[in-house]
Design a protein around this motif. Structure first.
Motif, mmCIF file in Angstrom:
data_model
loop_
_atom_site.group_PDB
_atom_site.id
_atom_site.type_symbol
_atom_site.label_atom_id
_atom_site.label_comp_id
_atom_site.label_asym_id
_atom_site.label_seq_id
_atom_site.Cartn_x
_atom_site.Cartn_y
_atom_site.Cartn_z
ATOM 1 N N ASN A 88 0.852 -1.177 0.000
ATOM 2 C CA ASN A 88 0.000 0.000 0.000
ATOM 3 C C ASN A 88 0.889 1.228 0.000
ATOM 4 O O ASN A 88 1.466 1.582 1.019
ATOM 5 N N GLY A 91 -1.872 4.932 -0.481
ATOM 6 C CA GLY A 91 -3.275 4.649 -0.751
ATOM 7 C C GLY A 91 -3.592 4.550 -2.226
ATOM 8 O O GLY A 91 -4.744 4.655 -2.628
ATOM 9 N N ARG A 92 -2.573 4.334 -3.050
ATOM 10 C CA ARG A 92 -2.819 4.199 -4.486
ATOM 11 C C ARG A 92 -3.102 2.738 -4.809
ATOM 12 O O ARG A 92 -2.636 1.842 -4.106
ATOM 13 N N PRO A 93 -3.848 2.494 -5.916
ATOM 14 C CA PRO A 93 -4.090 1.107 -6.314
ATOM 15 C C PRO A 93 -2.771 0.412 -6.623
ATOM 16 O O PRO A 93 -1.801 1.069 -6.997
ATOM 17 N N LEU A 94 -2.776 -0.918 -6.480
ATOM 18 C CA LEU A 94 -1.535 -1.652 -6.748
ATOM 19 C C LEU A 94 -1.097 -1.421 -8.189
ATOM 20 O O LEU A 94 0.059 -1.152 -8.473
ATOM 21 N N ASP C 801 -10.111 -0.725 -5.036
ATOM 22 C CA ASP C 801 -8.700 -0.364 -5.225
ATOM 23 C C ASP C 801 -8.111 0.224 -3.956
ATOM 24 O O ASP C 801 -6.936 0.147 -3.699
ATOM 25 N N PHE C 802 -8.967 0.860 -3.171
ATOM 26 C CA PHE C 802 -8.482 1.693 -2.082
ATOM 27 C C PHE C 802 -8.175 0.822 -0.867
ATOM 28 O O PHE C 802 -9.074 0.305 -0.221
ATOM 29 N N PRO C 803 -6.909 0.606 -0.568
ATOM 30 C CA PRO C 803 -6.508 -0.523 0.266
ATOM 31 C C PRO C 803 -6.541 -0.288 1.773
ATOM 32 O O PRO C 803 -5.548 -0.457 2.439
ATOM 33 N N TYR C 804 -7.667 0.131 2.340
ATOM 34 C CA TYR C 804 -7.724 0.228 3.796
ATOM 35 C C TYR C 804 -8.757 -0.721 4.359
ATOM 36 O O TYR C 804 -9.943 -0.607 4.062
#
Lengths: 181, 461, 1063
Positions: A88, A91-94, C801-804
């Protein structure tokens, strides 16, 4: 170094100007010779056509190299960020593909350039420190102000006397045998 | 030498003053250029110059050694100004490099005959500038010995670089740029190396040049492929050179720092790069042609054309400055508004005005043909513009950082003696390489010159 | 984890305690064996001599080696190698310091007696049987107290395998309630200070303790013969019954002996004021929590003086708002120079110190307490305050300042009595001081006696008279007339220079003892570690002169407590006391009797003509009266209001500065956040002179010059020597705290001061939101007026997409700006917890200080430059700076969800954790500093040089083993104390349960006496942090950048008096 029988490589004619060389080349080609080559201190326009050489494969090699670089580059970035080391970041997409473009581009150019240069060198059979034509000491001027054409012994139509005579007919400065020793 | 030639007796070309003084033959051009390398003895002037340059190079080694021993703390950087001279110099040097590629690639594609006699050393300049630039990203890190972390190598930890960072883009852009420039330069050199091999009086010279020439014998087939490759390289180098400074500008425009975060940067940086690049070409060409009597090959027409390019790119840069202000005021973003206000009234405003003077006002003199054709004036102007472009980078990199979002964290920057030493040192490296180059390799592409002779002679018969 | 719980879980302290009792002896021996090694082995030693000595010995004594006993010259010579006092000077301090310490380290390694020679006791006695409750790698917490003036702050000290590493507040202790202050936090560094004196010396020559005992006993005999006529003891304020008992014992033994006291930074006003009001010395205790309206008469009661930590807690507990319907107390402050208390005030009136008394008289008059005084210019103010106080009879409070005179204190008592506050918001108790005396009188007498040659034996501890005594006493000359001076101090300081004997004093973390807190509560000082060096407590030294020398502190203390608590099961009591850190209900009971005092009885007030400058002496907010001068953490701690470090300066008001042209300017080096050139001024005062750097301080009363005490020391140690200017040099007994008739002359010289925040206004940016309670009630959303917080739902990225992770905890922090008064406790706590290096003045001037949490100070409602207003340069005069509203904002890493720093790191050295932490991976960092450039909050800190000290053994003991010690070239920053998070997570997982709210306490949070910082899981709607964030006051700094910080702030709300507004 071990010494072996001098062996005929071909007959070579020397000219003063590029135009003379061009005309000579055309004549040689029209005379039906296949195995021949011309030598000039700079690229003479039309010489390729005059000698009847076809298209070369440098462009194709470059294209392939570029494709490898580009696809490889993006693929690698995708693999790293999505598969191998998903993190992560901010907070950007992979798969933040827009951020992967610059590197992809650079690798495309790199791949293309490398294959263009080394492809050219390889297809020219270089590096080749020695070549029979270097045995003619006048040939040293081929890199300054003289133009040469050489009909090689391997040519089916080649016959030492006739070919030499034929070349004489083109009003060169000199005609010499080229030995490969 | 290129494929699609315009008819040689094209009125355009005839009207212009020649790019090669009349009366030259294959032999004369070749001799004049190659003798500098293989015959002419090293003069006192060369030694003097080289010694001076080399001294500065030693300054660089000392500065870098001390840096490695103590840490980047010996520089003036701090928080908030994390980037100082190092990055300023990096951008400046990279920019200078651009002119070389531009001349050799873009002008080649545009079929500009006048490029022939300057492309060789312009490319050399590119390489050396990139070498100088390349030093900084490495040594400016806190732990230079760990800098290889930035390369994607399979580490035992299975970790990789962070490809969203413009610094990684930089690594790829700059290294690609360096590599391609080198290839382009070398490919151009092959026939000349052959010439030197054949003309060299001494065995050892023949050996060295022979090895480098790889047995080039000017065969029609070779020339055929050679030309395709050269053409393709030129085609590749053109977008590449544009991309490099674009990527460098991303270092700033991708960040959120006011004064960095702006979309006009890529074009404005590229223009700036060409601007400073041509200035540097002039700075080198003017003394060079004098020293080695190459006035016939690097003629007034070259100088004037370069002056015109500088004028044009200078105007683009001016446009960039103007739009920095316009966009700030137009967007009304309070941070940008404050920033431009700082440019004019902040503690660093003198730098900004000096920059305007060097980069925008002075070059306007180039509208006057008298100035464009006055060699002394051009030389001075080129120095002024180089200074101005350095100041521009200082203003962008350093001053934007001094006062960003949190007033509580505002600070200032003052360079230490080590900052100056490192910069002077790279100038030393650059000039040292130039001195070596102009005596070790033909400063002008002989094969291309011969081609030029061929055309001009046709032109005259 | 919560230390309290931890301790109750393992109720085994007493084991260690007893162990500790004996172990100190063992350790002393063990140390000796080390000492006895190599260098001495070579030559034979005279056993006969030793036997002789042994027979001569009486009582329970310890010695280090037989050699020592034999007073072997080689042994002494070995000790000689202990003093390398030369420090090679390099081009910058950051480097300099380390090289010096390398020398120190070398010397320590040599002498077996020192630092590494006496390792912490756990290492001395290997764990053949591991003590119960101690798990290697898990810290233990022990309760103790830090004696400080007329107070003692209750502490829980974190101990790693026997090394005290971190100070926490003791929730069970009345003076702490879990909070601490910067002094307490930094005290652990004093323990490991490599410059500490390490053994006994006589005229600078090494002596063994036994040699001292001999000479002391010899002296004692002589003293006895004269009934102690020439025997004097000089101390600071003492609240320790044990110590007092020892002294009283001596005074009984030698009837003609005398005990003098001198506390330089606190006036006698408090004591004498009580005498005026109540007829005798009494101790005053406030119940700040019960007060709705508080008036401070030049009192910095929230940061200095007895009970300050407790008072801070109570004060801010009355300022916590859960919503617009909340209520707050109100604080009026009248003071000459801005303090943290003044900065917190709802109404602040800058007055010259001498006018504060006038103010008090005028107020008394207004409240009908006689005296027709009035204060021109402030009538309206006084009227409004008086009205407000009367409106809150019985729930108001008037506090007089420690540096104010007796009259002000007496008036305060009278007013409190008149308002019926006595017994409610304020009460008196028997004095906490073991023997309250008028200090000025006391030291005057001593000086007279010394001058008259009446003194021949003088013991000095707890105060440093050569440095602090009024300079008209010329203490230095007089002390030379004393035949035998015994100096007991932790450092070989100014006074030690003038003493025959110097006894290296043990740190409070090394000794057994006791002390009373501000309200009389008795606590036991329990050591965390055996003395690192051959040090001794003051009590041991006193005992050496008594008839039973050599009784250990441990025994003495237990005997005293036994005597005091006869009957009860002593061991049980003892364990409980040590465990709790307090002697249960030992607080003094309030004494009856209201203030019998009328303003009429006062002599007419002396007023100073307005055109005269008033010079006032105040303890420095960072190093107090100079006792902390050698503490790097405190030296580098930005002073709350001025933000200066490493120096003091003569503080003047903006107007005065303009008048005398004392403007300073930011250097290009560091600039607003580094080096400031300030004009040097000559201060001529009371026939003495001192040269100082001038500093313009907005909000200071006009015509007042503050001369902060504590600097300009000549023998503080490496860190503290020759910093700033010595204000004591112009301080005379006739004008201890307020002086006039002096002049301030500007010289052409300039002096470079290090200032961490010069610029004071917000340039109209949304950084610190503040408003009044009224505004808040009217518009609960005031914090979000014209702010541009982007809608969280708006994003280019698809939610997936938002990885939290919503199911994992999301660590977050909320900081209530209403509760922050910039006291700095959090800053030092963070430094201590996270092994943050001290970089030195030079590096701070380059803008490279390393604090992970900084406290920004803003003067709000001052027009900013961008509004065509003020440039933000305090030395540029504007009426807005006469009395600006001051706010503080602690700024740790904001832990952004869209962290700008992460995106630009080329090597992924800073990435996000699944719990939303912005992690820093030190060993991956290559130091491009791009992250710092791109951090809008500028909270990242970079190791520009090798700031850490890797050699000095003491500092190795000091470090927190759970936090990486960063090396050169890497970036670092606040981690939300990730090590504490992990500890708790591990515990929770072991017990297979979720982490409880409040279980994780960050260092800053636990230190904060105002409870302004709250940490927790924002995914848990019931967590304290979620509740705070749910408030409308909650906002993020620079929200428009959409970095989505996890650290958010609650807008500061103040409670001004509407009447006052009209006035």
């Amino acid at each position: 170094m071990e010494h072996h029988e001098p062996q005929l490589y071909g007959v070579m004619a020397e000219f003063e100007t590029a135009n003379q060389l061009l005309h000579a080349a055309e004549k040689v080609r029209d005379a039906g010779y296949k195995h021949m080559d011309a030598y000039a201190p700079f690229p003479v326009e039309g010489l390729t056509e005059a000698l009847g050489l076809g298209r070369n494969k440098v462009a194709l090699t470059t294209l392939l190299g570029g494709l490898c670089g580009g696809l490889g580059g993006f693929g690698f970035e995708y693999w790293v960020n999505v598969v191998s080391y998903p993190m992560n970041i901010a907070g950007r997409p992979l798969n933040s593909w827009p951020a992967f473009i610059p590197v992809t581009f650079e690798l495309t150019v790199l791949g293309a350039a490398l294959s263009a240069v080394f492809g050219m060198i390889a297809m020219n059979g270089l590096p080749r420190p020695h070549h029979p034509v270097f045995n003619i000491h006048r040939f040293a001027r081929a890199s300054t102000d003289r133009f040469f054409i050489c009909i090689e012994a391997t040519d089916p139509k080649f016959h030492l006397a006739d070919t030499a005579r034929f070349l004489e007919g083109l009003h060169p400065q000199h005609v010499t045998e080229v030995q490969d020793e | 030498m290129s494929v699609a030639q315009p008819p040689i007796n094209h009125p355009e070309i005839r009207r212009l003053e020649p790019v090669l003084a009349p009366g030259h033959t294959y032999e004369t051009v070749t001799a004049t250029i190659s003798d500098v390398v293989i015959k002419r003895p090293l003069g006192l002037g060369w030694f003097a110059g080289f010694t001076l340059a080399f001294t500065f190079l030693m300054v660089l080694t000392v500065a870098v050694a001390w840096l490695i021993i103590k840490g980047v703390g010996i520089w003036g950087i701090n928080v908030p100004i994390g980037w100082g001279f190092a990055i300023v110099n990096f951008v400046w040097w990279i920019g200078i490099g651009h002119a070389g590629t531009l001349i050799s690639a873009i002008l080649f594609l545009l079929n500009q005959k006048w490029r022939t006699s300057i492309n060789r050393f312009a490319e050399a300049m590119t390489l050396f500038a990139v070498a100088c630039a390349g030093i900084f990203p490495l040594i400016h890190t806190g732990r230079p010995w760990m800098a290889y972390y930035m390369f994607p190598y399979p580490s035992t930890m299975g970790i990789w670089p962070q490809f969203r960072s413009p610094l990684i883009w930089d690594v790829f852009a700059v290294s690609t740029y360096g590599t391609v420039s080198l290839l382009f330069w070398f490919v151009g050199l092959i026939p000349d190396l052959a010439t030197l091999r054949d003309r060299a009086p001494h065995k050892w010279q023949q050996m060295i040049f022979g090895a480098l020439a790889m047995g080039w014998r000017g065969s029609a087939r070779h020339w055929h492929r050679y030309q395709s490759a050269y053409m393709l390289l030129a085609g590749l180098a053109t977008p590449l050179v544009l991309s490099v400074h674009t990527v460098v500008s991303f270092d700033f425009s991708i960040a959120i720092v006011p004064g960095w975060h702006t979309t006009i940067f890529p074009p404005y940086f590229v223009a700036g790069a060409i601007y400073s690049g041509f200035a540097m070409v002039l700075t080198i060409a003017i003394p060079l042609r004098k020293a080695y009597g190459l006035e016939d090959f690097i003629t007034m027409r070259h100088l004037e054309n370069m002056a015109k390019v500088m004028l044009a790119t200078g105007l683009i840069v001016a446009y960039g400055y103007f739009f920095e202000f316009f966009m700030a005021e137009y967007s009304g973003n309070k941070f940008d508004v404050f920033l431009v206000d700082q440019r004019l009234h902040g503690p660093y405003s003198p730098y900004y005005f000096a920059l305007i003077l060097c980069n925008i006002l002075t070059p306007q003199l180039l509208w006057i043909q008298k100035v464009r054709r006055n060699i002394a004036a051009l030389f001075v102007m080129s120095l002024i513009i180089n200074t101005g472009m350095w100041l521009e980078r200082f203003v962008i990199v350093v001053i934007s950082l001094t006062r960003d979002f949190m007033p509580s964290a505002w600070g200032r920057y003052s360079a230490t003696v080590w900052d100056y030493a490192t910069f002077a040192g790279t100038l030393g490296l650059f000039t040292t390489l130039l001195f070596l180059f102009c005596r070790a390799l033909p400063a002008i592409a002989m094969a291309e010159m011969r081609e030029l002779v061929a055309h001009t002679s046709k032109d005259h018969d | 984890m919560n230390q309290r719980e931890f301790m109750d879980e393992h109720n085994h302290e007493h084991h260690h305690v007893q162990e500790r009792g004996e172990l100190r002896i063992l350790s002393a021996r063990a140390g000796a064996d080390v000492a006895a090694e190599a260098p001495l082995a070579k030559h034979a030693l005279d056993l006969a001599a030793v036997r002789g000595k042994l027979q001569a010995r009486a009582g329970k004594q310890y010695w280090r080696t037989l050699e020592e006993l034999a007073e072997d010259p080689h042994f002494t010579e070995l000790l000689q190698r202990e003093f390398p006092r030369q420090a090679p000077s390099e081009w910058d301090e950051g480097v300099d310091r380390r090289d010096f310490l390398k020398l120190m380290a070398a010397s320590l390694a040599f002498a077996g007696l020192s630092g590494c020679g006496v390792p912490p006791r756990e290492n001395v006695v290997p764990y053949v049987k591991q003590p119960e409750g101690l798990v290697l790698g898990k810290p233990l917490f022990f309760a103790t107290v830090m004696p400080f003036g007329a107070d003692a702050i209750g502490l829980l000290v974190e101990s790693h395998e026997g090394r005290p590493t971190k100070i926490e507040g003791n929730p069970d202790h009345p003076s702490s309630l879990g909070g601490t202050n910067a002094f307490a936090q930094a005290s652990v560094l004093d323990l490991y200070d490599p410059d500490r004196a390490q053994l006994t010396t006589n005229f600078g020559d090494m002596r063994s303790w036994s040699q001292f005992l001999d000479s002391a006993q010899a002296a004692a005999a002589a003293i006895k013969s004269t009934e102690g006529a020439g025997f004097r003891i000089l101390t600071g304020t003492i609240t320790s019954p044990l110590l007092a008992e020892e002294i009283q014992g001596l005074l009984k033994l030698y009837p003609k002996a005398k005990w003098h006291q001198w506390e330089p930074a606190v006036s006698d006003g408090g004591r004498e004021g009580a005498k005026l009001a109540f007829g005798r010395y009494l101790n005053t205790v406030y119940r700040v929590e019960k007060a709705d309206v508080i008036l401070s008469l030049d009192s910095d009661f929230l940061a200095m003086g007895p009970g300050n930590v407790r008072y801070m807690k109570e004060f801010f507990r009355r300022r916590k708002l859960t919503g617009p319907d909340g209520e707050m107390n109100r604080l009026y402050v009248v003071e000459p120079t801005p303090t943290v208390t003044g900065a917190t005030a709802d109404h602040r009136l800058p007055l010259r110190a001498s006018d504060v008394e006038l103010f008090a008289r005028a107020l008394a008059a207004k409240l009908g307490l006689g005296g027709g005084a009035s204060l021109p210019g402030a009538e309206k103010w006084i009227a409004a305050v008086a009205a407000d106080l009367q409106k809150h009879r019985g729930s108001s409070l008037v506090v007089a300042g420690e540096q104010q005179g007796a009259e002000v204190h007496a008036l305060a008592h009278a007013i409190n009595a008149a308002l019926g506050n006595s017994g409610v918001t304020v009460y008196q108790t028997e004095p906490v001081e073991a023997q309250p005396v008028n200090h000025l009188q006391s030291i005057t007498e001593l000086c007279a006696d010394m001058d008259a040659g009446k003194v021949d034996t003088l013991i000095i501890f707890g105060t440093n008279p050569i440095y602090t005594a009024p300079h008209d006493f010329d203490f230095a000359t007089k002390i030379t007339k004393v035949r035998n001076t015994i100096r007991v101090s932790t450092h070989f300081d100014e006074t030690a220079e003038y003493s025959q004997w110097h006894i290296a004093e043990s740190h409070f973390l090394e000794t057994w003892g006791d002390a009373r807190a501000f309200d009389g509560t008795l606590s036991v000082i329990q050591p965390l570690i055996a003395p690192l060096y051959a040090t001794h407590s003051a009590r041991e030294v006193l005992a050496a002169f008594s008839d039973k020398p050599g009784v250990s502190d441990y025994d003495a203390l237990r005997d005293r407590l036994k005597a005091a608590n006869s009957g009860a099961d002593f061991e049980k009591f003892w364990r409980k006391t040590l465990n709790d850190g307090v002697v249960a209900n030992s607080a003094f009971t309030p004494v009856a009797g209201a203030a019998k005092f009328s303003a009429d009885s006062l002599p007419p007030a002396k007023t100073i003509p307005a055109d005269q400058l008033e010079f006032i002496f105040r303890p420095d907010p960072s190093i107090y009266d100079g006792r902390f001068a050698n503490n790097g953490w405190l030296q580098e701690l930005p002073k709350p209001v001025t933000k200066l470090v490493w120096d003091n300066a003569a503080l003047v008001s903006s107007k005065t500065s303009e008048k005398l042209d004392l403007a300073h300017k930011a250097a290009s080096r560091g600039g607003e956040h580094g080096q400031i050139y300030s004009p040097v001024v000559d201060v001529s005062l009371s026939n003495s002179k001192v040269t100082a750097a001038a500093w313009t301080l907005p909000g200071q009363a006009d015509g007042v010059v503050v001369l902060p005490l504590g600097y300009g020391r000549t023998h503080a140690g490496y860190t503290g020597t020759n910093r700033g200017f010595n204000a004591y040099a112009v301080r005379v007994s006739s004008a201890l705290f307020t002086a006039t008739g002096g002049t301030l002359k500007k010289t052409d010289a300039e002096y470079s001061l290090a200032c961490t925040q010069y610029h004071f206004n917000m340039e109209g940016r949304k950084i610190l939101a503040s408003g009044t309670l009224e505004e808040y009630k009217k518009n609960p959303n005031f914090a979000h007026e014209e702010d541009e917080q982007p809608d969280k739902s708006v994003s280019l990225y698809k939610p997936q997409d938002f990885p939290y992770a919503p199911d994992k905890p999301a660590w977050a922090m909320a900081i209530d700006l209403s509760s922050c008064n910039g006291c700095n406790a959090c800053v030092v706590a963070c430094q201590s917890e996270n092994n943050i290096p001290v970089v030195g003045k030079d590096q701070v001037m380059r803008g490279r200080e390393m604090h992970w949490i900084r406290i920004d100070r803003y003067y709000t409602h001052t027009p900013s430059e961008t509004d065509g207003g003020h440039s933000g340069d305090p030395s540029e005069y504007s009426p807005a700076l006469d009395n600006p509203e001051t706010f503080f904002q602690p700024v740790p890493c904001q832990q952004c969800e869209n962290a700008p720093c992460e995106q630009v790191c080329p090597v992924g050295a800073t990435v996000h954790s699944s719990e939303g932490l912005n992690d820093m991976v030190y060993n991956r960092c290559i130091g491009t500093r791009y992250c710092s450039n791109n951090c809008p909050y500028k909270v990242r800190r970079f190791n520009f040089l090798r700031f850490q000290d890797w050699e000095t053994p003491q500092f190795k003991l000091l470090r927190n083993p759970e936090v990486t010690v960063r090396s050169r070239g890497v970036m670092e920053k606040c981690t939300y104390c990730v090590q504490r998070i992990s500890n708790v997570r591990i515990e929770a997982e072991k017990q297979n349960r979720a982490i409880r709210d409040g279980e994780i306490v960050t260092a800053c949070e636990s230190a904060c006496p105002a409870e302004a910082i709250v940490f927790g899981d924002q995914n848990d709607p019931n967590s304290r942090v979620s509740k705070l964030k749910a408030q409308q006051r909650n906002y993020t700094i620079l929200g428009e950048l959409n970095a989505r910080p996890r650290t958010t702030y609650l807008a500061a709300v103040r409670n001004p008096n509407p009447e006052m507004e009209k006035a």
